[in-house]
Design a protein around this motif. Structure first.
Motif, mmCIF file in Angstrom:
data_model
loop_
_atom_site.group_PDB
_atom_site.id
_atom_site.type_symbol
_atom_site.label_atom_id
_atom_site.label_comp_id
_atom_site.label_asym_id
_atom_site.label_seq_id
_atom_site.Cartn_x
_atom_site.Cartn_y
_atom_site.Cartn_z
ATOM 1 N N PRO A 1 -52.211 43.667 -58.876
ATOM 2 C CA PRO A 1 -52.763 42.454 -59.713
ATOM 3 C C PRO A 1 -52.586 42.797 -61.265
ATOM 4 N N ALA A 2 -52.564 41.960 -62.163
ATOM 5 C CA ALA A 2 -52.448 41.842 -63.219
ATOM 6 C C ALA A 2 -53.988 42.814 -63.977
ATOM 7 N N PRO A 3 -53.706 43.528 -65.149
ATOM 8 C CA PRO A 3 -54.541 43.959 -65.810
ATOM 9 C C PRO A 3 -55.881 43.057 -65.955
ATOM 10 N N ALA B 1 -36.135 29.953 -71.820
ATOM 11 C CA ALA B 1 -34.870 30.620 -72.195
ATOM 12 C C ALA B 1 -35.096 31.545 -73.407
ATOM 13 N N ILE B 2 -35.869 30.924 -74.395
ATOM 14 C CA ILE B 2 -36.280 31.427 -75.556
ATOM 15 C C ILE B 2 -37.112 32.647 -75.347
ATOM 16 N N ALA B 3 -38.073 32.398 -74.493
ATOM 17 C CA ALA B 3 -39.044 33.332 -74.281
ATOM 18 C C ALA B 3 -38.345 34.548 -73.667
ATOM 19 N N GLU B 4 -37.295 34.480 -72.584
ATOM 20 C CA GLU B 4 -36.877 35.351 -72.010
ATOM 21 C C GLU B 4 -35.781 36.246 -73.074
ATOM 22 N N SER B 5 -35.462 35.545 -74.110
ATOM 23 C CA SER B 5 -34.716 36.291 -75.174
ATOM 24 C C SER B 5 -35.614 37.148 -75.916
ATOM 25 N N VAL B 6 -36.637 36.515 -76.279
ATOM 26 C CA VAL B 6 -37.613 37.303 -77.037
ATOM 27 C C VAL B 6 -38.087 38.758 -76.171
ATOM 28 N N LEU B 7 -38.157 38.418 -74.881
ATOM 29 C CA LEU B 7 -38.768 39.684 -74.407
ATOM 30 C C LEU B 7 -37.766 40.400 -74.013
ATOM 31 N N ALA C 1 -35.420 47.184 -77.368
ATOM 32 C CA ALA C 1 -35.769 48.411 -78.600
ATOM 33 C C ALA C 1 -36.909 49.301 -77.877
ATOM 34 N N GLY C 2 -37.395 48.928 -76.494
ATOM 35 C CA GLY C 2 -38.313 49.847 -76.125
ATOM 36 C C GLY C 2 -39.680 49.405 -76.591
ATOM 37 N N VAL C 3 -39.960 48.042 -76.948
ATOM 38 C CA VAL C 3 -41.160 47.626 -77.519
ATOM 39 C C VAL C 3 -41.832 46.746 -76.263
ATOM 40 N N ARG C 4 -43.010 46.656 -76.243
ATOM 41 C CA ARG C 4 -43.967 45.973 -75.500
ATOM 42 C C ARG C 4 -44.858 45.027 -76.367
ATOM 43 N N VAL C 5 -45.075 43.718 -76.055
ATOM 44 C CA VAL C 5 -45.867 42.634 -76.758
ATOM 45 C C VAL C 5 -46.931 42.364 -76.260
ATOM 46 N N THR C 6 -47.788 41.382 -76.740
ATOM 47 C CA THR C 6 -48.631 40.596 -75.999
ATOM 48 C C THR C 6 -48.464 39.168 -76.169
ATOM 49 N N VAL C 7 -48.495 38.228 -74.800
ATOM 50 C CA VAL C 7 -48.168 37.023 -74.779
ATOM 51 C C VAL C 7 -49.581 36.238 -74.319
ATOM 52 N N LEU C 8 -49.959 35.259 -75.081
ATOM 53 C CA LEU C 8 -51.101 34.555 -74.841
ATOM 54 C C LEU C 8 -50.506 32.956 -74.460
ATOM 55 N N ALA C 9 -50.445 32.850 -73.225
ATOM 56 C CA ALA C 9 -49.774 31.871 -72.373
ATOM 57 C C ALA C 9 -50.632 30.307 -72.471
ATOM 58 N N VAL C 10 -50.160 29.308 -72.449
ATOM 59 C CA VAL C 10 -50.641 28.065 -72.375
ATOM 60 C C VAL C 10 -50.456 27.719 -70.753
ATOM 61 N N ASP D 1 -44.076 42.237 -65.157
ATOM 62 C CA ASP D 1 -42.955 43.272 -64.780
ATOM 63 C C ASP D 1 -42.425 43.960 -66.117
ATOM 64 N N GLY D 2 -42.501 43.384 -67.179
ATOM 65 C CA GLY D 2 -41.893 44.111 -68.601
ATOM 66 C C GLY D 2 -42.790 44.903 -69.133
ATOM 67 N N GLY D 3 -43.823 45.187 -68.536
ATOM 68 C CA GLY D 3 -44.822 45.960 -69.112
ATOM 69 C C GLY D 3 -45.902 45.345 -70.404
#
Length: 283
Positions: A74-76, A110-116, A122-131, A147-149
């Motif tokens: 499960p997700a955190p 597709a834009i979300a996938e490009s951002v991720l 670049a080895g960066v992990r972000v925070t996504v607040l989803a609607v 899955d992308g961390g």
């Protein structure tokens, strides 16, 4: 009982039995009433493996067992950070200098996938607040984010002005998105951010806590990427205000954000600011 090495030498071969005895023994073997173990010397009989051609027809026709489905953790779940207020606008301003890039999750997947993809490259992990309705339309995106961390949180069900809503409607907005996250990932998500407002009202903060979110997540740097000012302007807006501990507001769904990300990440790195998830920023 003796081991095979201790088995006595086999006795001398006895004289051949009478024809009648041999025939009866052969019939008994054919019927399966005698086994090789009862006819040979030794401490224990070992059953010989069945030849494939002697496997019962029912067993041969039985399909192989299906492989077990992989267990998806499960997700955190949301965490409480005792040193932080109910509404978080930034993290520690101390070393090592870190910042959190947070994305409002909706728009073209597709834009979300490009951002991720740019962030992960670049080895960066972000925070996504989803609607929540975005998750309804693109249910695979929730697991893709995890899955992308990356952190995954709640940005209300319909992305309306939650501070202007009645208590009942605001609670439904928060819980509606939480239910979708729970169904898709096993958790209500790590964070809650109010929609259509940089800060949550006192009522919305309380409703979020009632839904299981100890903190609401705001920000201290606004990229203004939702105004489509151009990639260079998005980068300038962030770099003009960012400092250690900053929480930066960005959006999926805008091409300027994707175009700005490589330069933005490069400049943050040049300044010694490491982008991390909000959970890592505060841990």
């Amino acid at each position: 009982m003796t081991t095979p090495a201790e088995d006595p030498a086999p006795p001398a071969t006895p004289p051949a039995p009478p024809r009648r005895t041999a025939l009866l023994s052969g019939l008994a073997l054919t019927a399966g009433t005698l086994t090789a173990g009862t006819l040979t010397a030794g401490c224990s009989a070992r059953a010989a493996p069945a030849h494939p051609d002697t496997t019962p027809a029912a067993a041969r026709s039985r399909p192989p067992a299906a492989p077990s489905a992989p267990v998806v953790p499960p997700a955190p779940a949301p965490r409480r950070f005792p040193a932080q207020p109910a509404e978080i606008t930034h993290g520690p301003r101390t070393n090592p200098p870190k910042v959190a890039l947070t994305f409002h999750g909706q728009g073209d997947p597709a834009i979300a996938e490009s951002v991720l993809g740019e962030a992960e490259k670049a080895g960066v992990r972000v925070t996504v607040l989803a609607v929540g309705t975005w998750l309804d339309e693109h249910p695979d995106i929730a697991r893709r984010i995890l899955d992308g961390g990356h952190d995954l949180g709640n940005h209300t069900l319909h992305h309306l002005d939650i501070n202007a809503m009645s208590q009942t409607d605001a609670a439904a907005e928060i819980r509606g998105c939480a239910d979708r996250l729970k169904r898709l990932t096993g958790s209500i998500g790590t964070w809650f951010r109010p929609s259509r407002a940089p800060r949550a009202s006192a009522l919305v903060q309380r409703l979020a806590q009632d839904a299981g979110y100890p903190h609401t997540l705001s920000y201290d740097v606004d990229s203004l990427d939702f105004t489509s000012p151009g990639a260079a302007a998005v980068t300038r807006n962030v770099l003009a205000a960012v400092r250690p501990g900053s929480v930066v507001s960005l959006h999926f769904g805008y091409a300027d954000t994707v175009a700005a990300l490589p330069d933005l990440l490069h400049e943050l790195d040049r300044r010694g600011l490491r982008p991390v998830t909000t959970t890592e920023l505060l841990s």
